[in-house]
Structures are given as structure tokens and as C-alpha cells.
Design an enzyme around this catalytic site. Structure first.
Site, PDB file in Angstrom:
ATOM      1  N   GLU A 103      17.692  -3.970   5.666  1.00  0.00           N
ATOM      2  CA  GLU A 103      17.689  -2.510   5.774  1.00  0.00           C
ATOM      3  C   GLU A 103      16.690  -2.103   6.838  1.00  0.00           C
ATOM      4  O   GLU A 103      15.559  -2.607   6.862  1.00  0.00           O
ATOM      5  CB  GLU A 103      17.326  -1.878   4.431  1.00  0.00           C
ATOM      6  CG  GLU A 103      17.177  -0.365   4.462  1.00  0.00           C
ATOM      7  CD  GLU A 103      16.789   0.213   3.102  1.00  0.00           C
ATOM      8  OE1 GLU A 103      17.147  -0.404   2.068  1.00  0.00           O
ATOM      9  OE2 GLU A 103      16.126   1.266   3.075  1.00  0.00           O
ATOM     10  N   GLU A 108      12.137   8.032   7.607  1.00  0.00           N
ATOM     11  CA  GLU A 108      12.124   8.649   6.283  1.00  0.00           C
ATOM     12  C   GLU A 108      11.006   9.676   6.266  1.00  0.00           C
ATOM     13  O   GLU A 108       9.960   9.491   6.876  1.00  0.00           O
ATOM     14  CB  GLU A 108      11.896   7.608   5.182  1.00  0.00           C
ATOM     15  CG  GLU A 108      13.079   6.709   4.923  1.00  0.00           C
ATOM     16  CD  GLU A 108      12.835   5.779   3.755  1.00  0.00           C
ATOM     17  OE1 GLU A 108      13.357   6.035   2.660  1.00  0.00           O
ATOM     18  OE2 GLU A 108      12.107   4.776   3.960  1.00  0.00           O
TER      19      GLU A 108
END
Length: 221
Positions: A103, A108
Site C-alpha cells: 500500500e 492522508e
């Protein structure tokens, strides 16, 4: 969103998040004035199987539409704000056997730490989840558009906020038994979560919140 390039996640997907991701619902994902708008809303929602939610949002993905290995993934976006929001730009390996598939969290942001953005990689080592990353102090990323990017090659992944490279990951750290997830193709996810394990408590008074994405560009050698 162009259905030739994007699909949707649907339902309660991960991390004990509070939003229900809807499919092809304009209230949650639409193109408006040239931008993709992902909108998180406080509203009662019941799906076709009777599953109920108090919040809705959208997560659009290029899974089975397009995926890439080395190159530059660049997204120009303006973030939502307020406690409980958790927008992301990220990538997952096509096999989706997390964390072994790898990932790459290009960006974020969580509303309870409004002055930071985060870059993280996740992978498997000795059968256990591993992660590495860093964060950057920024000023009001909801006030304007900024470029969030990751450049991938056979040695490393570099993460950018506008022109600033603030984290580099040596992908050899993720090699195990001649396999490395970051030497394989990954697809893109764009989502706006609410609450959950990292998003924290939701301030309902801030909703609805909009996550604006001007463009997604992929450059390859």
C-alpha cells in the site's frame, strides 16, 4: 466520474469508519466546474440489504480499470476540514491481499491534526504488517489546491507536497523471498472517510464537507 476509468467501493469497507460508501450517487461523487467533488454528508442511509448508516461518502478506484508500476502519480486537490474528516490519495496492489500486496499512501489528512499531511507505505514482512512513513507540517491545506505526488522507480518511492519531497522510502526494505510488492502494479483510490480508527470523533456541525480533486495524472518513462 468517467466509468471507463473509475469504479466505486461500496458499503462499510475498513477501519471502523462511520461513512457508508455509495455507488454512482451524485450527492457523494460528481464532476462540478471541472473538478471531481467527493462529498461526505450526515444523513440517514439504508442500502438495498437493509444496512443502515448515519453518514455517506464516496471512494472511487481504478481497480480493474488501470494500474501502474514505475512512474509519477500526481493529484491536485483541495482538502476538506474539521474533526472527523479523513481524506486520502493512495494505491494498492492489484492482488488486494493486504498487506502483502503493498500500500502506498500518497496523502492522508486527519482533521484532528489540521497542520499535517502524511505519507506512508505498508507491506508484509515475516507474515506481519510493517509500515514506514513521515509527515509534513503544512498551513491550511483546505484553503487552496496543492499537488500530492509519489514518484516510483526500482529503488525508491519519493513523496511530494507541491515541489517539496518530504519522504523517501527504499523499497528494498519490503523485499522478502525475492518478492517485492512495490515492483508490481498498483491501482489508485480516492476517498473521503469519516471517523474510524484514525479519523476519530466526528464534529457533525462541519458537515457536509467537500474534497475537491482538480486532476489525476500518471507519468511514465
Amino acid at each position: 466520474p468517467d466509468p471507463a476509468k473509475w469504479d466505486y467501493e461500496e458499503g462499510f469497507v475498513r477501519n471502523n469508519e462511520k461513512q457508508y460508501y455509495t455507488r454512482r450517487r451524485l450527492e457523494n461523487a460528481r464532476v462540478e466546474n471541472g473538478c471531481l467533488v467527493i462529498e461526505a454528508r450526515k444523513e440517514k442511509w439504508t442500502d438495498s440489504k437493509g444496512k443502515a448508516a448515519n453518514y455517506t461518502s464516496a471512494s472511487i478506484v481504478s481497480f480493474k480499470k488501470a494500474s501502474w508500476c514505475y512512474g509519477r502519480i500526481e493529484v491536485r486537490a483541495k482538502l476538506p476540514r474539521g474533526k472527523g474528516v479523513w481524506p486520502a490519495i493512495w494505491m494498492l496492489g492489484d492482488k488486494r491481499d493486504w498487506p502483502a500486496c503493498g500500500e502506498i499512501d500518497i496523502m492522508e489528512f486527519v482533521g484532528h491534526t489540521p497542520d499535517k499531511i502524511y505519507a506512508t507505505v505498508h507491506y508484509s514482512h515475516a507474515g506481519k504488517h510493517q509500515s514506514n512513513g513521515d509527515n509534513l507540517t503544512v498551513s491550511k491545506p483546505w484553503d487552496d489546491f496543492h499537488v500530492y505526488a509519489a514518484e516510483r522507480n526500482a529503488e525508491r518511492i519519493d513523496f511530494y507536497y507541491d515541489s517539496k519531497c518530504y519522504y523517501s522510502f527504499n523499497i528494498q526494505q519490503a523485499s522478502e523471498n525475492a518478492y517485492n510488492p512495490f515492483k508490481n502494479k498498483q491501482y489508485i483510490l480516492l476517498n473521503l472517510a469519516l471517523g474510524g480508527e484514525w479519523g476519530g470523533a466526528i464534529d457533525d456541525s462541519i458537515l457536509p464537507q467537500k474534497y475537491y480533486i482538480d486532476y489525476v495524472r500518471v507519468y511514465q518513462h
